[in-house]
Design a protein around this motif. Sequence first.
Motif, short mmCIF file in Angstrom:
data_model
loop_
_atom_site.label_atom_id
_atom_site.label_comp_id
_atom_site.label_asym_id
_atom_site.label_seq_id
_atom_site.Cartn_x
_atom_site.Cartn_y
_atom_site.Cartn_z
N CYS A 46 66.71 -8.89 -3.48
CA CYS A 46 67.03 -8.49 -4.86
C CYS A 46 68.13 -7.44 -4.89
O CYS A 46 68.78 -7.23 -5.92
N SER A 73 71.53 -11.62 -6.69
CA SER A 73 70.15 -11.28 -6.32
C SER A 73 69.32 -12.56 -6.34
O SER A 73 69.55 -13.44 -7.17
N CYS A 133 67.37 -4.31 -3.16
CA CYS A 133 66.71 -3.09 -2.67
C CYS A 133 66.91 -2.97 -1.17
O CYS A 133 67.03 -3.97 -0.46
N THR A 185 62.43 -10.94 -1.88
CA THR A 185 61.61 -10.27 -2.89
C THR A 185 60.89 -11.35 -3.68
O THR A 185 61.49 -12.34 -4.09
N GLY A 238 65.21 -1.60 2.24
CA GLY A 238 63.93 -1.14 2.76
C GLY A 238 63.78 -1.45 4.22
O GLY A 238 64.61 -2.09 4.81
N VAL A 250 58.62 -6.09 -3.05
CA VAL A 250 60.05 -5.81 -3.05
C VAL A 250 60.58 -5.79 -1.62
O VAL A 250 60.11 -5.03 -0.77
N ARG A 251 61.56 -6.67 -1.38
CA ARG A 251 62.23 -6.71 -0.08
C ARG A 251 63.74 -6.56 -0.33
O ARG A 251 64.13 -5.85 -1.24
N ASN A 252 64.57 -7.22 0.44
CA ASN A 252 66.01 -6.97 0.36
C ASN A 252 66.80 -7.94 -0.50
O ASN A 252 67.91 -7.63 -0.93
N HIS A 287 62.57 -6.02 -13.08
CA HIS A 287 63.12 -5.33 -11.90
C HIS A 287 64.59 -5.69 -11.69
O HIS A 287 65.41 -4.81 -11.41
N ALA A 326 66.51 -2.32 -12.29
CA ALA A 326 66.84 -1.68 -11.01
C ALA A 326 68.21 -2.10 -10.49
O ALA A 326 68.87 -1.34 -9.77
N HIS A 327 68.65 -3.31 -10.85
CA HIS A 327 69.88 -3.84 -10.26
C HIS A 327 70.96 -4.21 -11.28
O HIS A 327 72.02 -4.71 -10.89
#
Length: 212
Positions: free
Chosen positions: A208, A148, A210, A166, A212, A204-206, A49, A53-54
């Motif tokens: 990393c 992250s 993301c 996360t 939300g 998944v939270r913030n 991830h 994703a990042h």
Amino acid sequence: MDALDPSALRELHHKGHPIVLLQQSAPLGLAIPSVSIENKAGARKLVDHLIEAHGRRRVVFLRGPEGNEDSDWREGGYRESLTQHGLAVEDELIATGDYDRFVAMEAVRKLIAQQVQFDAIFAADDESALGALQALKEAGLDVPSQVSLVGFDDQRITPFLTPPLTTVHAPTDRVGVIAAECILKLINKEPVDLVNLLPTEIVVRNSCGCIG
């Protein structure tokens, strides 16, 4: 709880005592049931991830105590993810967090002082992630825009951190339930699965990166 010595396990097993191992594999040659979680798969998905994703490329791993089987599996997932994405596993990016926030804090402080370049930290447990977060804040490094940060275990405090962490949810409550069921089966001379591996999932939270 520390792992039991293999010789002690052999003695208990040969005496016919019902034994179920928690978060510990049975020694070779001993048919002792074990109940654990998917440490390696959870860690691999988490690092996947960060990379996919990042766009993170230099991921620090804060390992647990020496000889801890959970930590070893999580490190295996970390290494496997990097390799599958064509990224080198670099010794300077692996440090000891020891499942302790203060040890982890000092480890991250040392990385920063040595000017080791990194853009993400995967702490082998949430306690280490707390220490890493403190060290990053002290250094003026923003989580997650600059670094992250992710953990493992999904402790109750993790949604309330700033930013929310996360992590990987580990069904530790189910481990005890399954172990108790295995013990009862052994006592009643019923068949028991030797390997009981419970699935983990990313939460998944913030922290990393993301939103939300």
